[in-house]
Enzyme design. Sequence first.
Site, PDB file in Angstrom:
ATOM      1  CB  CYS A   1      -0.901  -0.048   1.224  1.00  0.00           C
ATOM      2  SG  CYS A   1      -1.799   1.467   1.572  1.00  0.00           S
TER       3      CYS A   1
ATOM      4  CB  CYS B   1       0.284   1.755   4.088  1.00  0.00           C
ATOM      5  SG  CYS B   1      -1.435   1.213   4.012  1.00  0.00           S
TER       6      CYS B   1
END
Length: 148
Positions: A68, A71
């Site tokens: 991600c 993230c």
Amino acid sequence: MPVIRSCLHCGQKNRIPASHLADSGRCGACKIELPPIGEPLAADAALFEDVLQNARVPVLVDFWADWCGPCRMAAPEVARTAADLSGQAIVLKVDSDKYPQLAARYNVRGIPNFIVLKNGKLVHQQAGLVGHDQMEAWLRSAASATIA
């Protein structure tokens, strides 16, 4: 399930119970002060439950995954939050790919997803990238909230 922290002075490994992660302590060997946890802790299901049940300060949980991009962008903000609020909050990182049962428990559909817990109860939840200032505001608000 205690967290193992190495003393920066002598290298001794010290076992810190979840109930004392936000406290200063002393190294078991050299007696130098061990400051409160000031970095995010990678949490498996056992550590998550231990912190959830025993933390005496608010807990920020970052649900994330390796693949991600947002993230990875959030990671330095999460780390700064842990450092800025050392002794006042505990910050956990939960890999939602490795621990999908924890993500499902909080209905995490998109990552990054942040939850704030106090006394084991959900106080705040938000998906998407946010800065450390917002995370710190959530934790300060949770600290002053009255939760049974």
